[in-house]
Motif scaffolding. Structure first.
Motif, PDB file in Angstrom:
ATOM      1  N   TYR A   1      -6.164   1.690   0.091  1.00  0.00           N
ATOM      2  CA  TYR A   1      -6.586   0.989   1.151  1.00  0.00           C
ATOM      3  C   TYR A   1      -5.697  -0.069   1.385  1.00  0.00           C
ATOM      4  O   TYR A   1      -5.048  -0.461   0.656  1.00  0.00           O
ATOM      5  N   VAL A   2      -6.006  -0.740   2.696  1.00  0.00           N
ATOM      6  CA  VAL A   2      -5.268  -1.792   2.957  1.00  0.00           C
ATOM      7  C   VAL A   2      -5.541  -3.206   2.975  1.00  0.00           C
ATOM      8  O   VAL A   2      -6.437  -3.367   3.510  1.00  0.00           O
TER       9      VAL A   2
ATOM     10  N   GLY B   1      -0.233  -8.940  -0.180  1.00  0.00           N
ATOM     11  CA  GLY B   1      -0.212  -8.665  -1.415  1.00  0.00           C
ATOM     12  C   GLY B   1      -0.763  -9.502  -2.653  1.00  0.00           C
ATOM     13  O   GLY B   1      -0.703  -8.944  -3.713  1.00  0.00           O
TER      14      GLY B   1
ATOM     15  N   SER C   1       1.266  -0.024  -5.711  1.00  0.00           N
ATOM     16  CA  SER C   1      -0.102  -0.162  -4.666  1.00  0.00           C
ATOM     17  C   SER C   1      -1.102  -0.417  -5.724  1.00  0.00           C
ATOM     18  O   SER C   1      -1.067   0.416  -6.823  1.00  0.00           O
ATOM     19  N   ILE C   2      -2.297  -0.867  -5.403  1.00  0.00           N
ATOM     20  CA  ILE C   2      -3.397  -1.043  -6.401  1.00  0.00           C
ATOM     21  C   ILE C   2      -4.439  -0.030  -6.036  1.00  0.00           C
ATOM     22  O   ILE C   2      -5.684   0.013  -6.463  1.00  0.00           O
TER      23      ILE C   2
ATOM     24  N   PRO D   1       0.671  -1.231   0.086  1.00  0.00           N
ATOM     25  CA  PRO D   1       0.011  -0.136   0.111  1.00  0.00           C
ATOM     26  C   PRO D   1       0.721   1.380  -0.017  1.00  0.00           C
ATOM     27  O   PRO D   1       0.292   2.470  -0.439  1.00  0.00           O
TER      28      PRO D   1
HETATM   29  N1  ADE Z   1      -1.123  -5.032   0.130  1.00  0.00           N
HETATM   30  C1  ADE Z   1      -1.712  -4.518   0.985  1.00  0.00           C
HETATM   31  N2  ADE Z   1      -2.229  -3.403   0.450  1.00  0.00           N
HETATM   32  C2  ADE Z   1      -2.162  -3.293  -0.902  1.00  0.00           C
HETATM   33  C3  ADE Z   1      -2.299  -2.335  -1.774  1.00  0.00           C
HETATM   34  N3  ADE Z   1      -3.409  -1.449  -1.408  1.00  0.00           N
HETATM   35  N4  ADE Z   1      -1.838  -2.399  -3.085  1.00  0.00           N
HETATM   36  C4  ADE Z   1      -0.665  -3.426  -3.092  1.00  0.00           C
HETATM   37  N5  ADE Z   1      -0.551  -4.198  -2.204  1.00  0.00           N
HETATM   38  C5  ADE Z   1      -1.128  -4.203  -0.880  1.00  0.00           C
END
Ligand code: ADE
Length: 231
Positions: free
Chosen positions: A136-137, A141, A132-133, A89
């Motif tokens: 948000y968490v 991954g 990050s995509i 994230p």
């Molecule tokens: N791992 C936990 N949250 C993530 C996110 N938002 N993007 C990529 N990997 C993650």
């Protein structure tokens, strides 16, 4: 050419997951891309196969050990020019532009983070690109890696059935996609906008561009260069 994806994870059973379905699944069967999920724990040498430890300086959670992860990375990519990504994230937000760049290469090595994080030294020493995509968490991954691969595989040459269908969609022209309609002409009292059934292609293109701009301004003003929210 086959696009090769190698995933380093503590949950290799999560792969290929949804990527066996639909477009990505057919492309996988045809050999247009390949996926190899590697268990990071296999590189731990102690009796308990420990992969994590408490954070230096104290605090909650556990951190993935650099020595174990480095061995795992080296085992799959020592003489290999594929980009090495770390899903996190904290990473740079994934964009359609980066997706297309990745799809133009030989493949990717993707490290899936777990716990509170990954020791910074292995991120630096192995040149991991944090991605990050979204803001948000996730609990790990893996779903992020599956999401990234879904986006990459669908734009690999020869994967998308109708090649043109990739060019009008959201982000490909920097805007969100315009609304779409299909039959019936009347649905619960709502009609298809008349311009779309007019046969006037120039008018249709103009309407679509206006709708794209309207939606982007309303929902994603940050995508519009020079807009106050981007400053
Ligand atoms: N791992 C936990 N949250 C993530 C996110 N938002 N993007 C990529 N990997 C993650």
């Amino acid at each position: 050419m086959t696009f090769r994806a190698t995933i380093l994870t503590l949950y290799p059973e999560m792969f290929p997951g949804h990527l066996t379905f639909s477009l990505a699944g057919k492309a996988l069967e045809r050999g247009q891309w390949s996926l190899d999920a590697v268990q990071i724990r296999d590189f731990a040498e102690d009796r308990h196969r420990t992969v994590d430890d408490t954070p230096a300086g104290g605090g909650a959670g556990m951190v993935l050990k650099p020595d174990i992860l480095a061995k795992a990375i080296d085992s799959v990519s020592e003489n290999d020019s594929r980009p090495r990504l770390l899903m996190s994230p904290r990473g740079k937000p994934l964009t359609q532009e980066r997706v297309r760049e990745l799809a133009g290469g030989d493949g990717v090595v993707i490290v899936c983070g777990r716990f509170e994080g990954v020791d910074q030294r292995v991120i630096d020493a192995r040149n991991l690109e944090e991605v990050s995509i979204g803001d948000y968490v996730l609990s790990g991954g893996e779903p992020a890696a599956l999401t990234l691969l879904d986006a990459v595989v669908r734009v690999l040459p020869g994967v998308m059935g109708n090649a043109l269908s990739g060019t009008h969609e959201s982000f490909e022209n920097g805007l969100l996609e315009h609304p779409q309609y299909t039959r019936p002409q009347m649905f619960e009292g709502r009609e298809i906008p008349a311009v779309l059934t007019s046969g006037n292609h120039a008018a249709i293109e103009k309407w679509r561009l206006e709708e794209s701009r309207r939606l982007t301004l309303e929902r994603r003003p940050d995508l519009i260069p020079g807009h106050p929210v981007t400053k």
